[in-house]
Motif scaffolding. Structure first.
Motif, short mmCIF file in Angstrom:
data_model
loop_
_atom_site.label_atom_id
_atom_site.label_comp_id
_atom_site.label_asym_id
_atom_site.label_seq_id
_atom_site.Cartn_x
_atom_site.Cartn_y
_atom_site.Cartn_z
N GLU A 1 21.54 32.42 -43.03
CA GLU A 1 20.84 31.17 -43.30
C GLU A 1 19.47 31.15 -42.63
O GLU A 1 18.51 30.58 -43.18
N ALA A 2 19.36 31.78 -41.47
CA ALA A 2 18.07 31.84 -40.79
C ALA A 2 17.05 32.62 -41.61
O ALA A 2 15.88 32.24 -41.70
N VAL A 3 17.49 33.70 -42.23
CA VAL A 3 16.59 34.49 -43.07
C VAL A 3 16.15 33.68 -44.28
O VAL A 3 14.96 33.67 -44.65
N ILE A 4 17.10 32.97 -44.92
CA ILE A 4 16.76 32.15 -46.09
C ILE A 4 15.80 31.03 -45.70
O ILE A 4 14.83 30.75 -46.42
N LEU A 5 16.05 30.40 -44.55
CA LEU A 5 15.16 29.34 -44.10
C LEU A 5 13.76 29.87 -43.83
O LEU A 5 12.76 29.21 -44.16
N VAL B 1 8.06 30.15 -45.37
CA VAL B 1 6.89 30.97 -45.71
C VAL B 1 6.39 30.65 -47.11
O VAL B 1 5.17 30.46 -47.34
N LEU B 2 7.30 30.55 -48.07
CA LEU B 2 6.90 30.22 -49.44
C LEU B 2 6.31 28.82 -49.52
O LEU B 2 5.32 28.59 -50.23
N GLY B 3 6.89 27.87 -48.78
CA GLY B 3 6.37 26.51 -48.80
C GLY B 3 4.96 26.43 -48.25
O GLY B 3 4.08 25.82 -48.87
N PHE B 4 4.71 27.07 -47.11
CA PHE B 4 3.36 27.07 -46.54
C PHE B 4 2.38 27.82 -47.45
O PHE B 4 1.22 27.41 -47.58
N ALA B 5 2.84 28.90 -48.08
CA ALA B 5 1.96 29.65 -48.98
C ALA B 5 1.55 28.80 -50.18
O ALA B 5 0.39 28.80 -50.60
N VAL C 1 1.41 25.52 -50.34
CA VAL C 1 0.51 24.45 -49.91
C VAL C 1 -0.89 24.99 -49.63
O VAL C 1 -1.90 24.36 -49.99
N ILE C 2 -0.98 26.17 -49.00
CA ILE C 2 -2.29 26.72 -48.63
C ILE C 2 -3.06 27.17 -49.85
O ILE C 2 -4.25 26.84 -50.02
N TRP C 3 -2.42 27.92 -50.76
CA TRP C 3 -3.15 28.52 -51.88
C TRP C 3 -3.17 27.65 -53.13
O TRP C 3 -4.07 27.78 -53.95
N LEU C 4 -2.20 26.77 -53.29
CA LEU C 4 -2.16 25.92 -54.48
C LEU C 4 -2.31 24.45 -54.12
O LEU C 4 -2.01 23.59 -54.95
N GLY C 5 -2.74 24.17 -52.89
CA GLY C 5 -2.85 22.79 -52.45
C GLY C 5 -3.82 21.97 -53.29
O GLY C 5 -3.54 20.81 -53.62
#
Length: 360
Positions: free
Chosen positions: A19-23, A28-32, A34-38
């Motif tokens: 679960e830690a790996v999935i989280l 990482v995907l969420g921040f990516a 927001v940063i690139w498609l914000g």
């Protein structure tokens, strides 16, 4: 011990839990995104934040046995009415005062020059004439640069009127459906998550109330501080009251720094309007009382359950997230710092340590 073995032990300790790996991947995907498609998804994120704020009011109404759809309709109509009132009443007032302030800037600079010259006359050893001229020319140059930027920004923004209209239409529609179909949307997102969500649930339960209380409390703080500042400035007859009150209200978004920055325009306008008189002193004293009550009374009441973060951590969070996402980053700097702290605290660590042998 080689670098490879160090990395292997570190990975086994912090990422032995699936679960830690999935989280980590989700974060990482969420921040990516927001940063690139914000910029592209800005209406969606804006609607998400607004829906998050309004959901608390919907929950309050449903707890009083108001049907969910009726509660959603009441809250949504109130939100739309507030936005229309701001668009047709507050924004034109702020724009007119901003235009008048820009037009009055040369006169203010001239008055400032006269004041410095008088100061030099009374205290010739304190300020030299060449220093006064250097300061005036530098200030005038900076105002010229800012004026050119404002003009270019206003001209460039004329081509985005259609985009702005689309933005203003999409955000209310998204807010309505996020409130109306909240359960469906949440279940849809959870369907992509693993069935075992102990870590995610623990972090979410720890952060949900804190982030909600912080965001809603910050909105209430902006309204109260801005409203009290408006009433105070109006009482003393200060010019550009609405513009300065909005500036003071939004200054609470930046901890420790915002209040100091907002003091400069308030003191400048009051000084140019009243000079170094008792009225000027009364305005600064009243403004200082507002800031003191905000920091020592209002903030403890609104954020009594806030997570204890060191001031250095808060300033670093404001600088980092503000540099990435601008105003939104500043607004959510403390919740995001709190989220990082919760992640570090709740992150699973393997109890297995190969370097420790079991004692007989």
């Amino acid at each position: 011990m080689t670098l490879r073995s160090i990395l292997r032990k570190w990975t086994e300790r912090y990422f032995s839990d699936e679960e830690a790996v999935i989280l980590l991947i989700v974060l990482v995907l969420g921040f990516a995104v927001v940063i690139w498609l914000g910029g592209m998804l800005a209406p969606f994120f804006t609607a998400l934040v607004i829906a998050f704020l309004l959901q608390g009011v919907v929950n309050m109404l449903t707890r009083r046995r108001v049907p969910n759809m009726v509660a959603v309709a009441i809250v949504f109509l109130g939100f739309v009415s507030l936005m229309l009132a701001m668009g047709f009443l507050l924004m034109p007032l702020l724009w007119n005062q901003l235009v008048n302030l820009v037009q009055e800037t040369p006169k203010m600079l001239s008055n400032g020059e006269d004041w410095l010259m008088n100061l030099h006359t009374h205290y010739p050893n304190l300020i030299k004439p060449d220093e006064i001229q250097s300061w005036i020319s530098s200030t005038a140059k900076q105002f010229t640069v800012y004026g050119q930027r404002a003009v270019s920004l206003s001209i460039a923004s004329l081509g985005n009127v259609i985009g702005l209209i689309i933005y203003l239409v999409l955000v209310p529609i998204l807010v309505f459906f996020m409130l109306k179909d909240r359960e469906k949307l949440v279940n849809f997102v959870l369907s992509f998550m693993p069935e075992k969500r102990g870590l995610m649930n623990r972090i979410w339960n720890e952060m949900d109330d804190q982030i909600a209380n912080y965001v809603r409390g910050k909105v209430v703080e902006i309204i109260i501080v801005g409203g009290v500042s408006y009433a105070t400035f109006t009482f003393f007859g200060l010019q550009y009251t609405a513009l300065l009150a909005v500036l003071v209200g939004f200054s609470v978004l930046i901890p420790f720094i915002g209040a100091a920055v907002a003091t400069l325009p308030v003191a400048a306008v009051a000084g140019f309007q009243f000079g170094l008189t008792e009225q000027f002193a009364y305005i600064l004293i009243a403004y200082g009382i507002i800031q003191a009550l905000d920091g020592n009374v209002l903030v403890p009441i609104l954020f009594s359950e806030a997570v204890n973060l060191h001031p250095v951590s808060i300033i670093l969070a404001v600088l980092f997230f503000g540099g990435i996402w601008g105003v939104w980053g500043v607004f959510f700097a403390i919740p995001l710092a709190t989220l990082l702290k919760a992640l570090i605290t709740a992150w699973p660590r393997s109890l297995h340590d190969t370097s420790v042998q079991e004692q007989p």
